[in-house]
Design an enzyme around this catalytic site. Sequence first.
Site, PDB file in Angstrom:
ATOM      1  N   CYS A 176     -21.086 -34.504-134.956  1.00 49.56           N
ATOM      2  CA  CYS A 176     -22.362 -34.005-134.414  1.00 49.56           C
ATOM      3  C   CYS A 176     -22.457 -32.483-134.375  1.00 49.56           C
ATOM      4  O   CYS A 176     -23.559 -31.937-134.367  1.00 49.56           O
ATOM      5  CB  CYS A 176     -22.583 -34.554-133.003  1.00 49.56           C
ATOM      6  SG  CYS A 176     -22.052 -36.255-132.771  1.00 49.56           S
ATOM      7  N   HIS A 310     -26.548 -29.504-125.793  1.00 50.88           N
ATOM      8  CA  HIS A 310     -26.275 -30.643-126.687  1.00 50.88           C
ATOM      9  C   HIS A 310     -27.163 -31.806-126.256  1.00 50.88           C
ATOM     10  O   HIS A 310     -27.761 -32.473-127.089  1.00 50.88           O
ATOM     11  CB  HIS A 310     -24.798 -31.006-126.614  1.00 50.88           C
ATOM     12  CG  HIS A 310     -24.374 -32.027-127.604  1.00 50.88           C
ATOM     13  ND1 HIS A 310     -24.479 -31.843-128.962  1.00 50.88           N
ATOM     14  CD2 HIS A 310     -23.845 -33.272-127.438  1.00 50.88           C
ATOM     15  CE1 HIS A 310     -24.030 -32.911-129.594  1.00 50.88           C
ATOM     16  NE2 HIS A 310     -23.637 -33.796-128.698  1.00 50.88           N
ATOM     17  N   HIS A 350     -31.123 -37.766-132.156  1.00 47.62           N
ATOM     18  CA  HIS A 350     -29.839 -37.124-132.444  1.00 47.62           C
ATOM     19  C   HIS A 350     -29.656 -37.098-133.958  1.00 47.62           C
ATOM     20  O   HIS A 350     -29.520 -38.134-134.602  1.00 47.62           O
ATOM     21  CB  HIS A 350     -28.714 -37.919-131.780  1.00 47.62           C
ATOM     22  CG  HIS A 350     -27.399 -37.212-131.780  1.00 47.62           C
ATOM     23  ND1 HIS A 350     -27.064 -36.250-132.701  1.00 47.62           N
ATOM     24  CD2 HIS A 350     -26.317 -37.333-130.955  1.00 47.62           C
ATOM     25  CE1 HIS A 350     -25.842 -35.810-132.455  1.00 47.62           C
ATOM     26  NE2 HIS A 350     -25.369 -36.454-131.403  1.00 47.62           N
TER      27      HIS A 350
END
Length: 620
Positions: A176, A310, A350
């Site tokens: 990520c 995040h 995401h």
Amino acid sequence: MNNGLEIAIIGMAGRFPGAQNVTEFWHNLQQGVESIYSYSQKELTELGVEPDLLNKPNFVNVGGKLDDTDLFDADFFGFNPREAELLDPQHRLFLESAWTALENAGYDGEKYPGAIGVFGGAGMNGYMFNLYRNPQVRETTNKYQLFLASEKDFLTTRVSYKLNLEGPSVNIQTACSTSLVAVHVACQSLLSGECDMALAGGVAISLSAGYLHQEGGIYSPDGHCRAFDEQAQGTVSGSGVGTVVLKRLEDATSDRDNILAIIKGSAMNNDGELKVSYTAPRIDTQAKVIRSAQLVADLEPETISYIETHGTGTSLGDPIEIAALTQAFRQGTNQKQFCAIASVKPNVGHLDAAAGIASLIKTILALQHKQIPPSINCDRPNPQIDWENSPFYVNQKLVDWPANDHPRRAGVSSFGIGGTNVHVVLEESVGARHEVSTKAYRSAYPLGQGLRPSQNQKPKLLVLSAKSKMALDNITSNLADYLKDNPELDLADVSYTLQVGRRAFDYRRVILAQTVEEAVQSLTANNSAQIATNKIEPGYKPVVFMFSGQGSQYENMAGELYQNEPVFKENCDRCFQILDQYLDIPLNQIIFPSLDFDDIDGRNNNDGRKPCAPTASLQE
């Protein structure tokens, strides 16, 4: 104060769910749009989702869908149809994004004298598996061809090859946090002198749709990501691509680039073993990477007024992230609730390997527009987090970003599964000019924002080129629309960018205009007689050179050039100085008897500066 480690962001490009360019992306962020797509049963079936999966009660039919991932201009990048078919769509989009970002910075990679590096990473390739199910592909394609077309290792080197870039070409894979780590590594490469300009970013395209929710997993049970909300139960996957162009600040300033924002410092680390599980986050290491970036930036936490987190919206991750941020900030300040936080994931999902670059581009746009967009789907901040005693509050609506006694500053965090953490500290570029167009993809960025002072209203050449007649017409139309939306632009800067910051192709169109309004009129006339081409085709005029001959001398010949072109004047003056020692009257007065030299000198004192006008690619 600068410490010599600053990196300038001078260009960017991106495509995200609900946004074909960064302009549309910013509009969606301002409006608090949730760009999560609900798939119909028919769409899911066509995408290959098994019927028995669709009927499960815990199947969630949503995702951050990216449009037109199947479209690619193979001819433009020199691919034959077979190569393009085999190529992972992630590689296609990253290549397009790199080209667009470089043009947004106002540069042609082949003309730039320095080394340009490429740093980036991609998500998991699901395209190859679907492709290989086709028996015709299996029978006509060898494994080596598939390997070259689909392996992550070739993402950045393919960009370097197709754009003819000779700096470092490095693939980054940290899950990520991939794309923000790519930015960090690019900054280090610039600071070490390995390259003079760098492209950095990431891409992730999910070819599946929907998911099965599992209790305690990372995916949301209802298809909504609620970062920092009391009902936060997970995130939603999405697709996207983004790229930024970076330069050492001193070089960008010297080259008079349009600086979108400044990276003051960045840092990276890993969680190691001391955490609940391999996929779990860790407070103290997140705090360390945040504080390290602040120390590299040589800034106190209290001067940072926004954090793009995040922010996955998980019940475990959100409290840990705020605890880590608080721990880092408390090493420099005891102030409470002075720093806004938000997350882009509730807007677009995401984005896996592209998550960090989406967060970075969002923050750059916020600094440019001096506004903080809302962190959507957060009705009541998570009561498990001690907000009152932390430096933070969730920004729940669009607000103006107030200025203090220092430039606006922000932090951007990205944490990867497996524990690779990265944090970047940004600062606004004070005094930079930023206008944003509303045009469609590949014409959506500012054009003609050079820093050269306006000179006079003499006609300017607007030079366009493309690889086909259709593409030339498209970019002509795009430029006309752009100038309509931005009538305040200096046409000299538009002219400069089109001539210097663009690669030349076979099909050419040249417009001569004195004002933006005249330029729009000429561009919309779409006169095919304006087209010239190096290709031998009926109906097109070839490119020719014309020489006017010697002609007769006359008083004040070249006087207009001497008045208005600083480089011409400078070289004339050098010659005059050599010859003046042999003359009773200064030579410039002999050659230009009617000119007011005091006026010319006054107007040219600040001239001769190199403008740079960024724009995204107008090429279709």
